[in-house]
Design a protein around this motif. Sequence first.
Motif, PDB file in Angstrom:
ATOM      1  N   ASP A   1      15.388  -7.422  33.692  1.00 48.59           N
ATOM      2  CA  ASP A   1      14.658  -6.253  33.205  1.00 48.59           C
ATOM      3  C   ASP A   1      13.262  -6.190  33.823  1.00 48.59           C
ATOM      4  O   ASP A   1      12.924  -6.977  34.719  1.00 48.59           O
ATOM      5  CB  ASP A   1      14.600  -6.236  31.676  1.00 48.59           C
TER       6      ASP A   1
ATOM      7  N   TRP B   1      23.283  -1.857  25.906  1.00 46.09           N
ATOM      8  CA  TRP B   1      22.474  -1.071  26.830  1.00 46.09           C
ATOM      9  C   TRP B   1      22.945   0.379  26.823  1.00 46.09           C
ATOM     10  O   TRP B   1      24.120   0.667  26.638  1.00 46.09           O
ATOM     11  CB  TRP B   1      22.602  -1.624  28.253  1.00 46.09           C
TER      12      TRP B   1
ATOM     13  N   ASN C   1      12.032  -3.855  28.109  1.00 45.77           N
ATOM     14  CA  ASN C   1      13.383  -3.715  27.564  1.00 45.77           C
ATOM     15  C   ASN C   1      14.220  -2.742  28.392  1.00 45.77           C
ATOM     16  O   ASN C   1      15.213  -2.201  27.912  1.00 45.77           O
ATOM     17  CB  ASN C   1      13.326  -3.222  26.123  1.00 45.77           C
ATOM     18  N   GLN C   2      13.799  -2.530  29.633  1.00 40.39           N
ATOM     19  CA  GLN C   2      14.506  -1.610  30.515  1.00 40.39           C
ATOM     20  C   GLN C   2      14.919  -2.325  31.800  1.00 40.39           C
ATOM     21  O   GLN C   2      14.283  -3.297  32.222  1.00 40.39           O
ATOM     22  CB  GLN C   2      13.625  -0.408  30.865  1.00 40.39           C
TER      23      GLN C   2
ATOM     24  N   GLU D   1      18.229   1.071  29.035  1.00 39.84           N
ATOM     25  CA  GLU D   1      17.333   0.583  27.992  1.00 39.84           C
ATOM     26  C   GLU D   1      18.157  -0.179  26.973  1.00 39.84           C
ATOM     27  O   GLU D   1      19.244   0.267  26.576  1.00 39.84           O
ATOM     28  CB  GLU D   1      16.606   1.748  27.331  1.00 39.84           C
TER      29      GLU D   1
END
Length: 662
Positions: free
Chosen positions: A189, A335, A38-39, A329
């Motif tokens: 990601d 984000w 998720n980054q 993130e």
Amino acid sequence: MSQLSGLHPISRRALIGGFAASSALVVLHPFAARAANNQAHLRIMETTDIHVHVFPYDYYADKPNDTLGLARTASLIDGIRAEAGNSMLIDNGDFLQGNPLGDYVAYERGMKEGDKHPVISAMNVLGYDVGTMGNHEFNYGLDFLNKVLAGAGFPFVCANLTKGMLASDPKKDELMFKPYVIIEKQIRDGSGATSPIKVGFIGFVPPQIMTWDAKNLEGKAQTRDIVDAAKAWVPVMKEEGADIVIALSHSGIDGSGQSERMENASLYLAGVEGIDAIFTGHQHLVFPGPKDFDGITGADAKKGTLMGKPAVMAGFWGSHMGLIDLLLEKDGNSWKIISSTSEARPIYHRDDNRKIVADVKDKSEVLAAAQTDHDATLAYVRRAVGKTSAPLYSYFALVADDPSVQIVSNAQTWYIKQMLKDGEYKDLPVLSAAAPFKAGGRGGPDYFTDVAAGDIAIKNVADLYLYPNTVQAVLITGAQVKNWLEMSAGMFNQVKAGSKDAVLINTGFPSYNYDVIDGVTYQIDLSQPVRFDKDGKLINQDANRIVDLAFDGKPIDPAQKFVVVTNNYRAGGGGKFPEIAGDKVIFVAPDTNRDVIVRYIVDQGTINPSADANWSFKPLADTTAVFESGPKGRQYAATVKGAKIEDAGDGENGFAKFRLVL
């Protein structure tokens, strides 16, 4: 920004990535290498203060130069993009004026509707996402600028420049450009999945353009304080869904305290809620870096943050590529930034022998985009317009009366006497104020004027006078002449009598603000403190650095009226010299100072640039001071009038050290 737990800083040279680019292993940024599902890693690249330097070429010296050129900076881009998970490219202003290529297009070739400016053609090759305005974008007028921008393949933003009077609410200003853009971008990601992010970019220009370019902007534009404009527009960007907001600030870093309409406001801009990162410029310095901004509260020159937010300043003329790396993130559908790094990556370095070594090669596609205009510029600058009977050089322009400054004053005086000969000021004495523009400093040890005796060409005139300023004249008193010189004497540190090799030059004082006034004689007493601070504020009322100030061989009369010829920047208040502002202007010329110098040389045929030594330092017994200049200045040191200068060995970063015997 807090450092991500478990993520340790790793040099970009220390971590080898798992994929190849151009058949070579690539060094991944740690954010790209370690981003979780998720980054995502977003790298934003900056060019700033290009000043039309597309080619790695010094048109004034008429030779290649490995320290500059967008074509060199551009060659970093492919590798920098390969290091990143996701990337964007921005320009932070001052791309349009600053060398003979820019002047050639503006004054010789011209811009018709549909034409492409070579710097825009070069930038279009590189795929910029957005740019903002610098102060020099307005030097050639708004019509010219609009034709140039029409050819750009990317948008320009500026939130503090209006088409007319300021509204009561900044959001109601009729702006000359869009205040911001929000770019929706698909980013990958850590798992390889893609999703959208909305990146907002907002731009700012120094409010001082209304002084510096009054002839082009007065009655057509107005500027608002940078921080005030940001406070108005950033919340709007957030309301429109920007996940992150990036400020493109063509404004430097000044830690002296926030003030209205601040020129270098980036530190305080960083304090505006909602701004996530800052790209800066304008000062031609490097941030983060070892020394330029040490000691400024709120600026971390090691980490590269302003008010805790990531920031970068990428030098000038393409010397560096600015990089801000963001670890993002995903928080629901939006984000946020959880960590950051900043870097100004250079295109060259100096070896152990202090010689310049290029770290990158040219990007051929960028050169090709500007090649035709580059070739035409070379022919343009090589035209001879007259001769000089003696060398023209600026190696000692800050420490003695100087031929490169002398010839500018001679031309200005010649011109203004013709212009005023039949008017109400024809019987007043004329003085001339001129400053050295190429005096080393941040420009490096080769950044000096050096023209041999013989033919003098347009490139040499452009070398004498770097900017397309126009001639103006002010009417002031003898007392104001003295204060003008007192302000100018801020160039020097205070030197105690009897000191040995005291440091002479105040490196925080710009050489273009070191005006020498011709037509009077004077000495500078270095044992005295400065009378005015950098903003022209009286700080030492009893200080008198300027001594033995005389006109026509007699002590100057404080009440006597003088016409002083200068340029539009100084006459309009540029440099904040005490009592020198637009209300003193009595003559506004249609001609640039450069054009006047060319016409003067043509008129004279052969010029004599020998300095008349109308100023010097007051002798101080058993006292010496040291300063740095270009090594090539050694050949002239013994011939300088009114000063005893000795070779004192090597300085830093390729400079030579000299000793002034006081």
